[in-house]
Design a protein around this motif. Structure first.
Motif, short mmCIF file in Angstrom:
data_model
loop_
_atom_site.label_atom_id
_atom_site.label_comp_id
_atom_site.label_asym_id
_atom_site.label_seq_id
_atom_site.Cartn_x
_atom_site.Cartn_y
_atom_site.Cartn_z
N SER A 92 0.86 -1.15 0.14
CA SER A 92 -0.17 0.18 0.05
C SER A 92 0.88 1.12 -0.06
N ASN B 110 -5.82 -9.80 -1.92
CA ASN B 110 -6.54 -8.41 -1.37
C ASN B 110 -7.45 -8.03 -2.88
N GLY C 257 -7.64 -3.83 -3.37
CA GLY C 257 -6.30 -3.26 -3.62
C GLY C 257 -5.90 -3.80 -4.93
N ALA D 160 -14.24 1.44 -0.56
CA ALA D 160 -13.36 1.99 0.13
C ALA D 160 -14.12 2.61 1.64
N THR E 47 -12.55 0.19 4.24
CA THR E 47 -11.13 0.24 4.30
C THR E 47 -10.45 0.86 5.31
N ASN E 48 -10.42 2.23 5.44
CA ASN E 48 -9.82 3.11 6.19
C ASN E 48 -10.41 4.41 5.75
N PRO F 240 -12.57 1.92 9.74
CA PRO F 240 -13.67 1.75 8.58
C PRO F 240 -14.96 2.26 9.24
#
Length: 203
Positions: A15, A67, A70, A126, A129-130, A197
């Protein structure tokens, strides 16, 4: 007697590299949109090596992590920058005057529209995700909205400004996201928060 040996290969989280590639290419490209640099000739190398190859490497390593999000995000945006770099080279006459003369800028508009739709459903993903990644995707939505509208002649000046502001904002947030991923992994703790998240879609 049959023996099955399973070998597990540890692969680093890609990432940080992918976000750094995104940050660098959007930083340089936004400078072009704001008129701080002339033309796109010197944007092309960054589009190919940072926007495209760095995110492609991240994509291929996210495949090894299983993933899907990603892999899809980094892969799709990597190929976007490959496409942009080649399109700019066509416009600059790198592949000959015949291709340059036949190039229709409206093709950009349809590509931007397709990526706008793609980014909208990736933004939904998303959410789980974060928060840093969610902000990046929302900004990419505005980038492609601005690019699509300005290319098709819909409020071109205002939409060009929207795209430029969104792009420089993507660079800033992506640099933060890259730093957070590196430092959090290096120190084994939350050195820079990425944000949890939202937990809207997952139980």
């Amino acid at each position: 007697m049959n023996q099955n040996n399973h070998v597990k290969i540890e692969v680093a989280d890609p990432s940080a590299l992918g976000l750094f590639g995104l940050a660098m290419v959007t930083l340089v490209a936004s400078a072009s949109k704001f008129g701080l640099i002339n033309g796109v000739s010197m944007v092309i190398p960054w589009a190919i090596f940072l926007g495209a190859f760095a995110q492609l490497v991240a994509c291929l390593n996210d495949i090894k992590h299983g993933n899907v999000f990603g892999t899809t995000a980094f892969g799709a945006y990597a190929f976007f920058w490959f496409g942009m770099a080649m399109s700019w080279m066509v416009q600059l006459g790198v592949f000959g005057e015949a291709m340059k003369a036949a190039a229709d800028p409206k093709a950009f508009g349809f590509a931007f529209l397709g990526y706008l739709i793609f980014t909208l459903f990736m933004t939904v993903g998303a959410v789980e995700t974060n928060k840093t990644l969610l902000i990046i995707f929302v900004l990419i939505d505005f980038l492609f909205l601005g690019l699509t509208c300005s290319t098709f002649g819909i409020a071109p000046h205002a939409m060009h400004t929207v795209a430029a502001v969104a792009e420089i904002s993507i660079a800033i947030v992506a640099l933060y996201g890259s730093a957070a991923n590196v430092l959090n992994k290096t120190f084994g703790r939350e050195f820079l928060p990425l944000g949890k998240p939202l937990g809207i879609f997952k139980k």
